[in-house]
Write a protein that holds these residues in place. Sequence first.
Motif, PDB file in Angstrom:
ATOM      1  N   ASP A   1      -5.246  -6.312 -17.082  1.00 13.28           N
ATOM      2  CA  ASP A   1      -3.818  -6.510 -16.833  1.00 13.28           C
ATOM      3  C   ASP A   1      -2.994  -6.050 -18.029  1.00 13.28           C
TER       4      ASP A   1
ATOM      5  N   GLN B   1       0.887  -6.534 -19.822  1.00 11.29           N
ATOM      6  CA  GLN B   1       2.171  -7.220 -19.897  1.00 11.29           C
ATOM      7  C   GLN B   1       2.911  -6.661 -21.109  1.00 11.29           C
TER       8      GLN B   1
ATOM      9  N   GLY C   1      -3.260  -5.730 -12.929  1.00 11.88           N
ATOM     10  CA  GLY C   1      -1.861  -6.021 -12.675  1.00 11.88           C
ATOM     11  C   GLY C   1      -0.968  -5.527 -13.807  1.00 11.88           C
TER      12      GLY C   1
ATOM     13  N   LYS D   1       2.910  -6.172 -15.475  1.00 13.38           N
ATOM     14  CA  LYS D   1       4.150  -6.955 -15.549  1.00 13.38           C
ATOM     15  C   LYS D   1       4.977  -6.402 -16.690  1.00 13.38           C
TER      16      LYS D   1
ATOM     17  N   GLU E   1       9.417  -5.532 -17.932  1.00 11.11           N
ATOM     18  CA  GLU E   1      10.845  -5.559 -17.608  1.00 11.11           C
ATOM     19  C   GLU E   1      11.233  -4.256 -16.926  1.00 11.11           C
TER      20      GLU E   1
ATOM     21  N   THR F   1       4.812  -5.755 -11.080  1.00  9.21           N
ATOM     22  CA  THR F   1       6.006  -6.590 -11.072  1.00  9.21           C
ATOM     23  C   THR F   1       6.921  -6.113 -12.192  1.00  9.21           C
ATOM     24  N   ALA F   2       8.137  -5.688 -11.823  1.00  6.43           N
ATOM     25  CA  ALA F   2       9.083  -5.194 -12.817  1.00  6.43           C
ATOM     26  C   ALA F   2      10.505  -5.429 -12.330  1.00  6.43           C
TER      27      ALA F   2
ATOM     28  N   HIS G   1       6.520  -5.579  -6.690  1.00  8.39           N
ATOM     29  CA  HIS G   1       7.606  -6.567  -6.731  1.00  8.39           C
ATOM     30  C   HIS G   1       8.653  -6.062  -7.708  1.00  8.39           C
ATOM     31  N   TYR G   2       9.920  -6.114  -7.321  1.00  7.91           N
ATOM     32  CA  TYR G   2      10.963  -5.455  -8.098  1.00  7.91           C
ATOM     33  C   TYR G   2      12.307  -6.131  -7.911  1.00  7.91           C
TER      34      TYR G   2
ATOM     35  N   ASN H   1      11.630  -9.253  -6.157  1.00 12.00           N
ATOM     36  CA  ASN H   1      11.175 -10.398  -6.946  1.00 12.00           C
ATOM     37  C   ASN H   1      11.741 -11.663  -6.339  1.00 12.00           C
TER      38      ASN H   1
END
Length: 139
Positions: free
Chosen positions: A37, A39, A54, A56, A58, A71-72, A88-89, A107
């Motif tokens: 992952d 981040q 995954g 993640k 910003e 996810t961002a 996911h956004y 999100n």
Amino acid sequence: MASASNSTFSVIGSDVTIKGDVSASVDLHVDGTIEGDIQCASLVQGEGSTITGGVKAETARMSGRVVGSITARELVILKSAQIEGDVHYDAVTIEQGAQVDGRFAPNAPRKSTGGSARGESASASNRSSDGDPQLQIAS
């Protein structure tokens, strides 16, 4: 050479393979392979790179292969990208030709503590007037 203190970033070169999770407090540029992952504050993925895990961030600009969820808040998926996983956004731009095999979902909004409104108002939030999540397709 002196480096600019307000533009700090880390680069994972095309000859590098990392097995394990990666966490960065700065911007991250990935040209290599990561099996784990990620981040970070901001991610730029090169065309030849592969991420299995995954993501993640910003902000993320994806142009390589990803097997895992993303996810961002701000996401750009370039035409060379191949993504296998859910996305996911808050805001997303997808270039024509990008390949995504997964579900797109905004999100999650802030959760309400009142348990009584469970139908229309909960499902209609963060949707456009026709009921679809908002996304932008770039050509």
